[in-house]
Design a protein around this motif. Sequence first.
Motif, PDB file in Angstrom:
ATOM      1  N   TYR A  65      34.440  11.171 -19.021  1.00 41.71           N
ATOM      2  CA  TYR A  65      34.786  11.072 -17.607  1.00 41.71           C
ATOM      3  C   TYR A  65      36.083  10.283 -17.376  1.00 41.71           C
ATOM      4  O   TYR A  65      36.592  10.243 -16.266  1.00 41.71           O
ATOM      5  CB  TYR A  65      33.646  10.393 -16.846  1.00 41.71           C
ATOM      6  CG  TYR A  65      32.323  11.096 -17.021  1.00 41.71           C
ATOM      7  CD1 TYR A  65      31.944  12.126 -16.168  1.00 41.71           C
ATOM      8  CD2 TYR A  65      31.461  10.746 -18.067  1.00 41.71           C
ATOM      9  CE1 TYR A  65      30.740  12.788 -16.348  1.00 41.71           C
ATOM     10  CE2 TYR A  65      30.260  11.400 -18.252  1.00 41.71           C
ATOM     11  CZ  TYR A  65      29.899  12.428 -17.397  1.00 41.71           C
ATOM     12  OH  TYR A  65      28.713  13.098 -17.569  1.00 41.71           O
ATOM     13  N   PHE A  84      38.514   7.011 -13.596  1.00 40.52           N
ATOM     14  CA  PHE A  84      37.615   8.083 -14.005  1.00 40.52           C
ATOM     15  C   PHE A  84      37.797   9.284 -13.078  1.00 40.52           C
ATOM     16  O   PHE A  84      38.162   9.134 -11.908  1.00 40.52           O
ATOM     17  CB  PHE A  84      36.169   7.595 -13.987  1.00 40.52           C
ATOM     18  CG  PHE A  84      35.901   6.525 -15.012  1.00 40.52           C
ATOM     19  CD1 PHE A  84      35.457   6.864 -16.275  1.00 40.52           C
ATOM     20  CD2 PHE A  84      36.126   5.177 -14.723  1.00 40.52           C
ATOM     21  CE1 PHE A  84      35.229   5.879 -17.234  1.00 40.52           C
ATOM     22  CE2 PHE A  84      35.904   4.189 -15.671  1.00 40.52           C
ATOM     23  CZ  PHE A  84      35.461   4.544 -16.932  1.00 40.52           C
ATOM     24  N   GLU A  85      37.554  10.482 -13.612  1.00 41.73           N
ATOM     25  CA  GLU A  85      37.780  11.720 -12.862  1.00 41.73           C
ATOM     26  C   GLU A  85      36.723  11.861 -11.764  1.00 41.73           C
ATOM     27  O   GLU A  85      35.535  12.011 -12.055  1.00 41.73           O
ATOM     28  CB  GLU A  85      37.737  12.917 -13.799  1.00 41.73           C
ATOM     29  CG  GLU A  85      38.877  12.942 -14.809  1.00 41.73           C
ATOM     30  CD  GLU A  85      38.921  14.238 -15.597  1.00 41.73           C
ATOM     31  OE1 GLU A  85      38.606  15.297 -15.000  1.00 41.73           O
ATOM     32  OE2 GLU A  85      39.256  14.192 -16.785  1.00 41.73           O
ATOM     33  N   LYS A  88      34.327  15.033 -11.822  1.00 48.73           N
ATOM     34  CA  LYS A  88      33.302  14.990 -12.869  1.00 48.73           C
ATOM     35  C   LYS A  88      32.231  13.950 -12.538  1.00 48.73           C
ATOM     36  O   LYS A  88      31.040  14.185 -12.759  1.00 48.73           O
ATOM     37  CB  LYS A  88      33.938  14.672 -14.218  1.00 48.73           C
ATOM     38  CG  LYS A  88      34.692  15.829 -14.851  1.00 48.73           C
ATOM     39  CD  LYS A  88      35.139  15.466 -16.257  1.00 48.73           C
ATOM     40  CE  LYS A  88      35.813  16.635 -16.937  1.00 48.73           C
ATOM     41  NZ  LYS A  88      36.234  16.298 -18.321  1.00 48.73           N
ATOM     42  N   VAL A  89      32.660  12.807 -12.026  1.00 50.16           N
ATOM     43  CA  VAL A  89      31.702  11.759 -11.678  1.00 50.16           C
ATOM     44  C   VAL A  89      30.795  12.234 -10.546  1.00 50.16           C
ATOM     45  O   VAL A  89      29.569  12.053 -10.589  1.00 50.16           O
ATOM     46  CB  VAL A  89      32.422  10.459 -11.290  1.00 50.16           C
ATOM     47  CG1 VAL A  89      31.419   9.417 -10.782  1.00 50.16           C
ATOM     48  CG2 VAL A  89      33.203   9.895 -12.475  1.00 50.16           C
TER      49      VAL A  89
END
Length: 348
Positions: A65, A84-85, A88-89
Amino acid sequence: MSSFHAQAIEIDDLYQAKVAYSGDNGGREKAYRQAFKQVLVKLAGSDFVNDSAELKKAINKPNAYLSEYRFDSQDEQTFLFANFESAKVDQLLQQVNAGIWGKHRPLLTVWMIDEQGSQRTLIDDSNEETKKQLQLWFNQRGIAVNFPIMDLTDAMAISNSDVWGRFEQSLLPASERYMAEAVLVLRISDSTLINEPDITACGNNCQTPPLAGDWQLWSGDLNLANNKQGKDKDKLLQSLVFDVAENLHQQYSVIVSSDSDAYIDIEIANVTTMKDFVAVSDFFSNVSLVDDVVMIKVSGTKMLFRLHTKANVDAIMRALNLEQNLVVNQDPLVSQDTSEPVSFYWKG
């Protein structure tokens, strides 16, 4: 707090974390995991993150991530700064049915008072060390705060007794100048707040804790409170801050569904120009819980929009009530017709 010129603010660093880095063997991977957990807690709350087996597995694989990172030194300490992306999270949290608290969050004005024996000290904007520590803990939970400056205006409006007594009628008007959506009182004490332990529960092992603290928060119709006891002042304060954050998360978080077909009709008044119309359309398109926006009716300076949402109607209304561009367009003395769309006045 209806008299407040309140504002919610956008928290832009929900997917970012800063953690200490030791540099020892395995220290980098440990820092990645700590940073990822910090991000998940800001979004989903510590209770859910700590109880979710799926999230615990994900925390052990933070690189899946991670989008970017760097190491930097501050005050002779090395820190990991990690991003963090978000997509995606969010997908991870959606898969585990987590309640997600989005980026629109209330700004808190914090009145804190420290009781040592018979002496009570108000912690204001000049108490740099305490203020910095509280801000750090609130930031770790994605909450922005400010503190009273206790100038002549504050001194004429508020006394230590007002804060200690948590007198709403004094604290709320005095907090208006700080433009906060919520007002928080933190109290910590080594005397009057301490409760003797229940000997029926602990028997001969009973020990009276040396410190106690409590908090109370007002925001709109919300009136929340809790108390804790402990041995260490910093740990007790941190526990109180995180408890405030967890309670706010329970109030404002929503479970996002990918296949939700929910919608809500919102009337916007005072749309007088094409520029206003474009601004309103763009505004709704950027609301985090909204999938699609369709204008379905125009009547003079009023426009009716249908919002297709990822969450239930109550969640959307909580989000919209925090927006600075909107003011509820309803006479408070007239009961709301639930068959009619909710109406807001566009401030622009």
